[in-house]
Design an enzyme around this catalytic site. Sequence first.
Site, PDB file in Angstrom:
ATOM      1  N   HIS A 163     -73.988  15.999-100.517  1.00 21.20           N
ATOM      2  CA  HIS A 163     -73.405  15.652 -99.235  1.00 21.20           C
ATOM      3  C   HIS A 163     -73.531  16.851 -98.298  1.00 21.20           C
ATOM      4  O   HIS A 163     -73.743  17.970 -98.718  1.00 21.20           O
ATOM      5  CB  HIS A 163     -71.918  15.335 -99.393  1.00 21.20           C
ATOM      6  CG  HIS A 163     -71.683  13.999 -99.998  1.00 21.20           C
ATOM      7  ND1 HIS A 163     -72.062  12.838 -99.387  1.00 21.20           N
ATOM      8  CD2 HIS A 163     -71.074  13.646-101.161  1.00 21.20           C
ATOM      9  CE1 HIS A 163     -71.697  11.823-100.136  1.00 21.20           C
ATOM     10  NE2 HIS A 163     -71.101  12.282-101.210  1.00 21.20           N
ATOM     11  N   SER A 418     -53.588   8.747-117.369  1.00 21.75           N
ATOM     12  CA  SER A 418     -53.418   7.396-116.838  1.00 21.75           C
ATOM     13  C   SER A 418     -53.106   6.443-117.978  1.00 21.75           C
ATOM     14  O   SER A 418     -53.324   6.750-119.145  1.00 21.75           O
ATOM     15  CB  SER A 418     -54.677   6.947-116.091  1.00 21.75           C
ATOM     16  OG  SER A 418     -55.808   7.010-116.947  1.00 21.75           O
TER      17      SER A 418
END
Length: 734
Positions: A163, A418
């Site tokens: 990016h 999680s």
Amino acid sequence: MLLQYMFKFHAGTNVVHIAFQARNFRFKCGLVYVAEAGYMLSRASVPRHSIIKKFAGEDIENLDDLIAVISKLSRGARVPLEYVKYTDRYRNKSVLVTIDQHGWYAPPQLYTRNDATGLWNAKLAIPLESPFVVSHRAGHMDANLNSVSPLTESSPMDLKCQHESENTADGCVKMQTDEEIAVDGSHSGEDSIIEKKRRRVDEEIAAEGTISSFGDLDDIKDGALRHPSSVEGSDLARTISSNASLAEQVIEPALVMFEVHVPPICMLDGVHSQHFFGTGVIIYHSDCLGLVAVDRNTVAVSISDIMLSFAAYPIEIPAEVVFLHPVHNFALVAYDPSALGAGASVIRAAKLLPEPALRRGDSVYLVGLSRSLQATSRKSTITNPCTAVNIGSADCPRYRAINMEVIELDTDFGSSFSGILTDEQGRVQALWASFSTQLKYGCSSSEDHQFVRGIPIYAISQVLEKIISGTPGPFRLINGIRRPMPLVRLLEVELYPTLLSKARSYGLSDNWVQALAKKDPVRRQVLRVKGCLAGSKAEKLLEQGDMILAINKEPITCFLDIENACQKLDQSIDSDGVLNMTIFRQGKEIDLIVGTDVRDGNGSTRMVNWCGSIIQDPHSAVRALGFLPKEGHGVYVARWCHGSPVHRYGLYALQWIVEVNGQPTPDLESFIEVVKGLEDREFVRVKTVHLNGKPRVLTLKQDLHYWPTWELTFEPETDTWKRRTIKALQPTGA
């Protein structure tokens, strides 16, 4: 000795002979050396500068041996590979390599240097009749897909795409790779690594009373487990540990560990890493279909390789993304139960408990998996069942949860753990999900972080019900069966809550304050508009700062109220897809008719690789910035590759291409039509618009020899990715 040959292994792996390197490393010439691991070998953790010794059980002495072995393998096979590192040459290391089964990469190619021209000419390295090529064609051509060019379709320099974003203060360029962040003062590729960024589940968490349960609830209450007769070996039966909670015992057969890999040449939608771990829960399991729910910080994009490891049975199988919720932070992943073998009888879906909603002070059990697939749980208390998520946009726009209320606990296992929240009987009440965010330090530095919160299970239950009941929608092939997939109706507006006490200061009348407080005496809030998604039907109607008071004269106090109003539109036969809204704007009450948008759960399904840049339609995270070029939506440059023409001439990411040689490119179809007519070595004038709205015109020279133009498209009807060459030089040296 100069390098004469280079083998372009499929899935982006460059393997070359050791020539002049052999003298420096004190190896004999002719060995097979990994110059760049690419996707397939890096997925197996084979590092750069390795020397391949064995592959699929056969000795590898040179490139011909490697090519001969690959030609015997079929797509999807998992075979062992042995290698040594030049820094540790006396110890062989062994890994399992999965032969890529998708159409993301071109077949293997052999590049030979032409001393007269200085070019590397490519030819197909494997015969067309080999199992490798035949299995590739069977998976992609029998489904009416175009054939893949066997020669110059993929560049020998498919390195890590990066990016780019600009700092308006000093003009420096910040580039983020898939697993590292680099800061550089120029556009050169000399990056300095700061920190590797891999999401991993904490391996050091102590498992308190972990067990593996194969029985049903009645068996557990009796204190013993009875294994199904289909499980071979009665010695697998284990007595339940006395220190394991009932919730943990019940839910363990539904827990799954995810390992997700994203191919570097198709990192779409701003995905910030190539490698993810996380825990999911099975929410549906039948003879022909299994569905797992997981957060979108584990499964971020649909174009990825997913492996599932089950807590209740020692097996690892592939899976595929079938639904990415456009707003809520969860995804649904499908697996084939027939691949489980005997494990299909011991693995079961969790029982979802959407009602009643959790309240402050309720006790829940947080259950998840450690990296060793051991269930881990603890009892916690709800401190806030309806906290509004507020995640700012990252430097490189990527998926972020908006318009969501989440659950907070008093204690958990840390930000990298999680799992799910259950009641005492092991019934799922929420998904304990990981959220990705970016923290900014000063004006130029930022760092990726994650946090965990609970997502109420009702949103997942609604999507699951639509899939199981066959709600009308676009069809998708899952495990060989065509299934209709649900569409999601949304008000594409980013909202945030404001306390009624603050709203009164903005001029909201006492009547509305009392009406909203009566409707929701707990939250006592009103929703305000933070911004509309560019290109949405609400964009020209709602303005920043508007307070949404009511829909169809019913007071609105939370995100769920708006979701329910959108769902009623789908349930009504005569619905025209609009909401009758009452808003408060600059001291006045206004009645508006606002349109809603319908989105699928596929995510981005098409991209174009042009001159080394990854180009796609603007995804929702880009549109959430509230701006699209006035010339049309344009095509969005998501990433770029080192050494490519766009790198050389400065066409970086985070901008739209709105014109090519003076011809508008408002969408991918228009862009493809324009670049089809461009020739090799031709100078191309490109007009771009940056995310900050700044226009720019630049010129670059196209190089079709090393950087052909190709596109990748997902076909839901055949459940395959189709790779098609748009423009390339005629094959040479075949």
